[in-house]
Design an enzyme around this catalytic site. Structure first.
Site, PDB file in Angstrom:
ATOM      1  N   GLY A 370       0.807  -1.216   0.000  1.00  0.00           N
ATOM      2  CA  GLY A 370       0.000   0.000   0.000  1.00  0.00           C
ATOM      3  C   GLY A 370       0.836   1.260   0.000  1.00  0.00           C
ATOM      4  O   GLY A 370       0.378   2.317  -0.394  1.00  0.00           O
ATOM      5  N   PHE A 371       2.116   1.164   0.430  1.00  0.00           N
ATOM      6  CA  PHE A 371       2.995   2.331   0.492  1.00  0.00           C
ATOM      7  C   PHE A 371       3.658   2.630  -0.839  1.00  0.00           C
ATOM      8  O   PHE A 371       4.135   3.728  -1.072  1.00  0.00           O
ATOM      9  CB  PHE A 371       4.099   2.085   1.533  1.00  0.00           C
ATOM     10  CG  PHE A 371       4.870   0.805   1.282  1.00  0.00           C
ATOM     11  CD1 PHE A 371       5.896   0.756   0.367  1.00  0.00           C
ATOM     12  CD2 PHE A 371       4.523  -0.353   1.962  1.00  0.00           C
ATOM     13  CE1 PHE A 371       6.582  -0.420   0.118  1.00  0.00           C
ATOM     14  CE2 PHE A 371       5.213  -1.535   1.724  1.00  0.00           C
ATOM     15  CZ  PHE A 371       6.241  -1.572   0.791  1.00  0.00           C
ATOM     16  N   GLY A 372       3.769   1.635  -1.727  1.00  0.00           N
ATOM     17  CA  GLY A 372       4.503   1.797  -2.974  1.00  0.00           C
ATOM     18  C   GLY A 372       5.242   0.514  -3.331  1.00  0.00           C
ATOM     19  O   GLY A 372       4.700  -0.588  -3.185  1.00  0.00           O
ATOM     20  N   ARG A 373       6.497   0.638  -3.758  1.00  0.00           N
ATOM     21  CA  ARG A 373       7.275  -0.520  -4.192  1.00  0.00           C
ATOM     22  C   ARG A 373       8.612  -0.597  -3.457  1.00  0.00           C
ATOM     23  O   ARG A 373       9.139   0.410  -2.992  1.00  0.00           O
ATOM     24  CB  ARG A 373       7.541  -0.453  -5.698  1.00  0.00           C
ATOM     25  CG  ARG A 373       6.274  -0.484  -6.545  1.00  0.00           C
ATOM     26  CD  ARG A 373       6.587  -0.456  -8.030  1.00  0.00           C
ATOM     27  NE  ARG A 373       5.385  -0.597  -8.829  1.00  0.00           N
ATOM     28  CZ  ARG A 373       5.367  -0.690 -10.159  1.00  0.00           C
ATOM     29  NH1 ARG A 373       6.511  -0.626 -10.835  1.00  0.00           N
ATOM     30  NH2 ARG A 373       4.234  -0.844 -10.802  1.00  0.00           N
ATOM     31  N   VAL A 374       9.129  -1.823  -3.367  1.00  0.00           N
ATOM     32  CA  VAL A 374      10.454  -2.056  -2.800  1.00  0.00           C
ATOM     33  C   VAL A 374      11.348  -2.611  -3.900  1.00  0.00           C
ATOM     34  O   VAL A 374      10.977  -3.579  -4.577  1.00  0.00           O
ATOM     35  CB  VAL A 374      10.403  -3.032  -1.605  1.00  0.00           C
ATOM     36  CG1 VAL A 374      11.803  -3.286  -1.080  1.00  0.00           C
ATOM     37  CG2 VAL A 374       9.515  -2.487  -0.504  1.00  0.00           C
ATOM     38  N   ASP A 485       2.256  -2.891  14.281  1.00  0.00           N
ATOM     39  CA  ASP A 485       1.890  -3.639  13.070  1.00  0.00           C
ATOM     40  C   ASP A 485       2.698  -4.929  12.964  1.00  0.00           C
ATOM     41  O   ASP A 485       3.314  -5.210  11.935  1.00  0.00           O
ATOM     42  CB  ASP A 485       2.095  -2.769  11.828  1.00  0.00           C
ATOM     43  CG  ASP A 485       1.285  -3.271  10.629  1.00  0.00           C
ATOM     44  OD1 ASP A 485       0.354  -4.069  10.841  1.00  0.00           O
ATOM     45  OD2 ASP A 485       1.577  -2.876   9.485  1.00  0.00           O
TER      46      ASP A 485
END
Length: 673
Positions: A370-374, A485
C-alpha cells in the site's frame, strides 16, 4: 457601493413568491417522476427521494436529494418516514429483525457539519433545539423520547465520551455510545483496517443489521459504490426489545451543526424488516446534484457577508496573493527544518539510488504494498546490496509515517530488527534504504506453496527472534517503542533464515513510565487487540496481543482470520486453536506440513501464544516474561482453555494463580539482576 446579498435575496423571494410556488410544484412533479422509490408494508427503498418523508428543522429537498442541514450554523434537521413501522404484529408476538443501508455526504471543503445519525424513535416529534454535537437528538431518555441511533460523528465531544472526531457510535436512549469505533472498514483482500473520513464531501455508505433473536447488531461502513465488506466495523449485543415492542416506531435521519455553515445529505436509503435490505441502485442516485452543490460551494459567498466594490477588491486580491506566497515559503522552510531536526541530513542522493536500481527498473522490484514498491539495489560507491522502499505520492504511508520510521530505526540497533541504512528526500520523492534480506518476508514461506516448508527448528528460531526484537523495543531501549503492526509479512528473513522485525511506519515511542498518546486505530485485521479496536489506544499490551496471534500463525500455518470449516464461516485463528484444545490436544492445531517437531515445544508455544492474545490486557505477559518462557528460564503456569474466556470476575482463582506465578518469576529475575 455596499450590497447586502442576503437582504436582496430575501426581498426577491418575497416579491416573486407566487411564481416560486408554481415553479415549486412543477419541480415537485418532475421529482416524483424521476425518483426511484419503492414503499411497502415492511420495506422502503429510496434511490433518490420523494415527498413521503416528514421534514422539520432545516431539512429540505434539493431536487431528489435529501438535505438535513444546509444553512448558517446552529441548525438541525430531521427526516422521518411519514408512516410508523410495526416491528411486532401483535402484543407478545415475535419482534422483527431489520436491515438497512444508506448513502450519505457530510460537508464540503469549507462546510463541516457535526455529523448525522440513522434513528429509530418511539415518536415522530424530535427536538430541534439540540444543534452541534448532540446531532439534534434528545440528551437523555424520558418516557416520551425512546430512541436508537447509529451516529456518524465528526466533532470531538468529551462531554458524552467521544474518543475522536471521526467515529461511528451506537446509541440507545442516550448520546453516550454503548460501542464506538473509528470510522473505517476492513479490506476483504488483505484484512487491513482503512479509515474512512466522514466529512469533506466524501460519499459514504453504511449498513446496519439487527437480529432480534440474538440481539446481535452489526454496523458496516465503506466508501460508496464498493461491495459491502465481510467484516463489520462494529458488532455488539444490544437489546432493542423495549423500543421495538413499545408500539409504532419511526425511522429516518437526524443531523445538526453548531457555529459554521454545514451540509448533511442523504442520497439513497433502503430498509427491510425480517430480511436483507435491497441494494441501492448507484446508477440513479443523485450524485450529479451533489457534484453541482460541491461546485457551487467552492464559489458561493456566504449570505451574511457584505461584498465591497471593485476598487476595494483589487488591493484585497493582491494582499491575499502575497499572503499565500509568504505562507507557502514559510511552510517550506518549516518543513525543511522539521526534516533536519527529526531525521538529520539525507544519507543518500537521489542520483545514487536511481543508479542503484537501474532507474527503478521493474526487474529490480522485490515487492509491492500500500505504500509503494520495494526495489533491490546495489550502491554504486560500496557495491552493497540494499532494499529501497519508494513511497508513492498516493501512498497510505505519508510523510508522518515516513519520518517516524526514520526517527526510530535511525537510532535503534538490534540483530533481530531490520537495519535502516539511510533515506532520501528529493522533491516529492520519499525513499528508505535498508539492509537487503535475501529470503524475503516470512508470509511467503507460510502460504506460498512454491517455497520450501519451514521446519520446526526454523519456526521456533524465528518466533524467538521476533520476541527478542520486541523485548528490546519495549524494555531494553532508552524509550518505549510500540510497533503497532506486528504480522508475518513484516518479518523478514536474512541469509541464515533468522527473523528480523521490520516496517516501523506505524511505530510510536514514549518515555518509560509514561503512557502512549496514540488514539488512532492502526494495524491489520486479526492482529488488533480488542481494547485497541474499542479505544484506539496502542500500548505494549496491544503489541503483545499481535505477537501472540503471530506466534500461533507461525505454528499453525494459517492466517489470523480465515475459513475454518466446511460452511466457510469466518473464524479467528486464536478461537480455532482454543476450540481445538478444548476438543482434545492443542498439538492437533500444528501445521499439517510439519512432520518432525517436539510436541512439548509446540504445546508451550501455542499456549503462550493464546496467553499473549488474551482478551484482557492485564493477563497478557510482558515481553521479558515471554522471553523467559521461550528460553526455559521460567515455567508457564498451568491453565485451562476456559481461562482464555475470562471476562470480569469469572475463573478468578486461575487469574490470580497465573498473575502470582508471573509476579514471582519477575521478582526473582529483578533480584538476580
Amino acid at each position: 457601493m455596499l450590497v447586502n446579498f442576503y437582504s436582496f435575496g430575501r426581498m426577491l423571494r418575497l416579491s416573486w413568491r407566487p411564481y416560486l410556488l408554481v415553479l415549486f410544484f412543477l419541480c415537485l412533479a418532475d421529482h416524483l417522476h424521476t425518483s426511484d422509490v419503492t414503499v411497502g408494508t415492511n420495506e422502503l427503498v429510496y434511490n433518490g427521494f420523494s415527498d413521503d418523508l416528514n421534514l422539520d428543522g432545516e431539512a429540505l429537498w434539493i431536487d431528489d436529494l435529501l438535505s438535513l442541514t444546509n444553512g448558517p450554523g446552529g441548525t438541525s434537521g430531521h427526516a422521518l418516514y411519514s408512516s410508523p413501522l410495526s416491528f411486532q404484529n401483535h402484543p407478545g408476538g415475535p419482534i422483527s429483525s431489520f436491515s438497512t443501508t444508506f448513502v450519505f455526504v457530510i460537508g464540503f471543503k469549507q462546510y463541516k457539519g457535526n455529523g448525522l445519525a440513522f434513528i429509530l424513535s418511539s415518536t415522530n416529534y424530535l427536538p430541534d433545539n439540540s444543534p452541534g454535537q448532540y446531532l439534534s437528538l434528545p440528551h437523555f431518555n424520558s418516557d416520551r423520547h425512546v430512541f436508537f441511533a447509529v451516529e456518524f460523528d465528526t466533532v470531538l465531544n468529551p462531554e458524552i465520551g467521544d474518543i475522536n472526531d471521526n467515529h461511528v457510535g451506537i446509541d440507545v436512549d442516550s448520546l453516550v455510545s454503548v460501542e464506538s469505533q473509528t470510522a473505517g472498514f476492513y479490506d476483504d483482500n488483505n484484512g487491513e483496517f482503512q479509515t474512512v473520513p466522514l466529512r469533506h464531501g466524501n460519499r459514504v455508505q453504511a449498513w446496519v443489521d439487527y437480529n432480534s433473536s440474538s440481539h446481535q447488531l452489526n454496523v458496516t461502513l465503506a466508501p460508496c459504490c464498493i461491495s459491502k465488506p465481510q467484516l463489520p466495523l462494529l458488532s455488539t449485543t444490544v437489546n432493542l426489545s423495549s423500543l421495538l415492542s413499545r408500539g409504532p416506531v419511526y425511522a429516518g435521519f437526524s443531523a445538526s451543526s453548531r457555529k459554521v455553515s454545514s451540509s448533511h445529505y442523504v442520497l439513497g436509503w433502503s430498509l427491510k424488516l425480517d430480511g436483507v435490505a435491497q441494494p441501492l441502485d448507484y446508477s440513479v442516485l443523485p450524485f450529479g446534484t451533489v457534484d453541482k452543490l460541491r461546485h457551487r460551494s467552492k464559489y458561493q459567498i456566504p449570505s451574511y457577508m457584505i461584498i465591497l466594490g471593485v476598487p476595494s477588491i483589487v488591493p484585497a486580491v493582491i494582499l491575499i496573493v502575497l499572503a499565500v506566497l509568504i505562507c507557502r515559503y514559510l511552510r517550506k522552510a518549516r518543513d525543511d527544518d522539521e526534516w533536519e531536526i527529526k531525521c538529520g541530513m539525507p544519507s543518500f542522493t537521489y542520483k545514487d539510488l536511481v543508479t542503484a536500481t537501474e532507474g527503478f527498473s521493474d526487474k529490480m522490484i522485490l515487492g509491492k504494498g500500500g505504500f509503494g514498491r520495494v526495489y533491490k539495489g546495489v550502491l554504486p560507491t560500496t557495491t552493497q546490496h540494499v532494499a529501497i522502499k519508494r513511497v508513492s505520492p498516493e501512498s497510505k504511508q505519508g510523510k508522518k509515517e515516513f519520518m517516524a520510521e526514520i526517527a526510530i530505526l535511525g537510532h535503534v540497533r538490534h540483530r533481530n530488527l531490520v537495519q535502516l541504512l539511510g533515506y532520501c528526500h528529493y522533491k516529492h520523492e520519499l525513499l528508505l534504504v535498508y539492509d537487503h534480506m535475501p529470503n524475503g518476508s516470512l508470509d511467503r514461506y507460510l502460504y506460498d506453496k512454491n517455497t520450501p516448508t519451514l521446519d520446526w527448528a526454523q519456526r521456533l528460531r524465528i518466533i524467538k527472534a521476533v520476541a527478542s526484537g520486541l523485548f528490546y523495543l519495549h524494555e531494553d531501549w532508552e524509550q518505549v517503542i510500540i510497533h503497532r503492526d506486528i504480522k508475518a509479512s513484516n518479518v523478514l528473513l536474512d541469509d541464515d533464515m533468522n527473523g528480523r522485525l521490520g516496517d516501523f511506519g506505524l511505530a510510536r515511542l514514549h518515555d518509560h513510565g509514561a503512557d502512549a498518546h496514540t488514539t488512532r486505530v492502526a494495524g491489520t485485521c486479526g492482529y488488533i487487540a480488542p481494547e485497541l479496536a474499542r479505544l484506539g489506544k496502542a500500548t505494549k499490551a496491544t503489541d503483545v496481543y499481535a505477537f501472540g496471534v503471530f506466534t500461533i500463525e507461525v505454528v499453525c500455518g494459517k492466517r489470523p482470520i480465515g475459513s475454518a470449516n466446511t460452511s466457510g464461516d469466518l473464524l479467528a485463528l486464536v478461537d480455532w486453536v482454543r476450540n481445538t484444545w478444548q476438543g482434545g490436544s492443542i498439538v492437533d492445531a500444528v501445521d499439517p506440513e510439519l512432520k518432525d517437531y517436539k510436541a512439548d515445544e509446540v504445546e508451550l508455544v501455542l499456549k503462550l501464544g493464546l496467553l499473549c492474545s488474551h482478551s484482557l490486557s492485564k493477563l497478557r505477559p510482558c515481553m521479558r516474561l515471554v522471553m523467559l518462557y521461550l528460553e526455559g528460564g521460567a515455567r508457564l503456569a498451568h491453565f485451562h482453555p476456559a481461562f482464555l474466556l475470562t471476562h470480569g470476575h469469572e475463573d478468578e482463582q486461575n487469574c490470580q494463580a497465573l498473575c502470582t506465578s508471573s509476579a514471582t518469576t519477575m521478582t526473582i529475575l529483578s533480584q538476580g539482576r
